[in-house]
Design a protein around this motif. Structure first.
Motif, PDB file in Angstrom:
ATOM      1  N   LYS A   1       0.802  -1.218   0.000  1.00 42.30           N
ATOM      2  CA  LYS A   1       0.000   0.000   0.000  1.00 42.30           C
ATOM      3  C   LYS A   1       0.838   1.273   0.000  1.00 42.30           C
ATOM      4  CE  LYS A   1      -3.735   0.181   2.457  1.00 42.30           C
ATOM      5  NZ  LYS A   1      -4.654   0.167   3.624  1.00 42.30           N
ATOM      6  N   THR A   2       2.175   1.137   0.018  1.00 41.10           N
ATOM      7  CA  THR A   2       3.034   2.325   0.035  1.00 41.10           C
ATOM      8  C   THR A   2       4.203   2.169  -0.926  1.00 41.10           C
ATOM      9  OG1 THR A   2       4.537   1.534   1.790  1.00 41.10           O
ATOM     10  CG2 THR A   2       2.499   2.666   2.488  1.00 41.10           C
TER      11      THR A   2
ATOM     12  N   ILE B   1      -6.706  -1.382  -1.786  1.00 40.78           N
ATOM     13  CA  ILE B   1      -6.038  -0.164  -2.248  1.00 40.78           C
ATOM     14  C   ILE B   1      -6.866   0.480  -3.361  1.00 40.78           C
ATOM     15  CG2 ILE B   1      -4.645  -1.349  -4.018  1.00 40.78           C
ATOM     16  CD1 ILE B   1      -2.315   0.507  -3.225  1.00 40.78           C
ATOM     17  N   ALA B   2      -6.819   1.794  -3.438  1.00 35.76           N
ATOM     18  CA  ALA B   2      -7.510   2.522  -4.504  1.00 35.76           C
ATOM     19  C   ALA B   2      -6.692   2.434  -5.788  1.00 35.76           C
ATOM     20  CB  ALA B   2      -7.702   3.977  -4.111  1.00 35.76           C
TER      21      ALA B   2
ATOM     22  N   GLN C   1      -4.010   5.103  -6.190  1.00 31.54           N
ATOM     23  CA  GLN C   1      -2.925   4.875  -5.225  1.00 31.54           C
ATOM     24  C   GLN C   1      -1.984   3.789  -5.741  1.00 31.54           C
ATOM     25  OE1 GLN C   1      -4.317   3.632  -1.363  1.00 31.54           O
ATOM     26  NE2 GLN C   1      -2.293   3.700  -0.417  1.00 31.54           N
TER      27      GLN C   1
ATOM     28  N   GLN D   1       0.224   5.154  -8.545  1.00 27.50           N
ATOM     29  CA  GLN D   1       1.354   5.947  -8.058  1.00 27.50           C
ATOM     30  C   GLN D   1       2.499   5.060  -7.581  1.00 27.50           C
ATOM     31  OE1 GLN D   1      -0.521   8.393  -5.096  1.00 27.50           O
ATOM     32  NE2 GLN D   1      -1.517   9.722  -6.603  1.00 27.50           N
ATOM     33  N   ILE D   2       2.146   3.950  -6.934  1.00 26.06           N
ATOM     34  CA  ILE D   2       3.181   3.031  -6.453  1.00 26.06           C
ATOM     35  C   ILE D   2       3.848   2.316  -7.621  1.00 26.06           C
ATOM     36  CG2 ILE D   2       3.627   0.957  -5.079  1.00 26.06           C
ATOM     37  CD1 ILE D   2       1.256   1.816  -3.293  1.00 26.06           C
TER      38      ILE D   2
END
Length: 212
Positions: A9-10, A36-37, A40, A43-44
């Motif tokens: 998630k990050t 997770i969206a 998002q 972006q990862i």
């Protein structure tokens, strides 16, 4: 031995996993504490090298929605973790991973009839379809060692038991989520430890095979 770190998630967790040798990163789009969206995930994924699989995990989602999410986020593989028939998802145009919950030998007998690119063996669902931190009886999968080379092993793996699991099942890839978490969040130390353990045994098994 290939390694998939799921439930990312990050950017930090994804980058750390890749730096330590992860071959695949998993993003959960189904209902889950790790859901997770799409933006998002996008972006990862922008920070993940091209050679690393970007796997989207779905549960009983329709093919059109999956295709839209895959194109927006930049996925390279689709993991079907529900009751789906992979034939209904070929239109997505990406390699398909079909999850199979293993409770008995009968569950494994069905695998030859599944038309997917990869088979993911997981423990039976509890609250969610996967990511529950529970393992199944790995001895059940012994028969798969020679019959199916595209097996991904999941379910309750961590840096302590992954070596035993690999030795029993000989999968193409091992998949971990809760086993590299602390208090529900990805733990960078555990991610590194898991990857190292899996890769080390994989190298030892390959060296033994080459020697024979």
């Amino acid at each position: 031995m290939k390694v998939k770190i799921c439930g990312i998630k990050t950017v930090e967790a994804a980058s750390h996993a890749v730096e330590n040798g992860a071959d695949a990163i998993g993003f959960v789009f189904a209902e889950s504490k790790r859901q997770i969206a799409v933006l998002q995930a996008q972006q990862i994924i922008a920070h993940v090298p091209a050679h690393v699989w970007k796997v989207g995990v779905f549960v009983n989602e329709d093919a059109a929605t999956i295709q839209q999410i895959a194109e927006t986020a930049g996925l390279t593989h689709i993991q079907l973790h529900g009751d789906e028939d992979p034939d209904d998802y070929r239109s997505v145009g990406l390699p398909l991973i079909k999850a199979v919950s293993v409770k008995s030998p009968e569950d494994l007998e069905k695998i030859d009839d599944i038309k997917a690119d990869f088979i993911l063996l997981d423990s039976p669902p509890v609250e969610y379809r996967g990511g529950n931190g529970l393992s199944f009886e790995w001895d059940l999968a012994n028969a798969l060692k020679k019959s199916n080379t595209n097996v991904i092993l999941a379910g309750g793996l961590d840096s302590v038991n992954v070596s035993k699991a690999i030795a029993k099942v000989s999968p193409l890839m091992v998949d971990v989520s809760s086993g590299v978490e602390t208090n529900g969040e990805k733990d960078l130390v555990k991610i590194k430890g898991f990857i190292n353990s899996a890769k080390k045994l994989g190298e030892e098994m390959q060296n033994e095979f080459n020697y024979l």
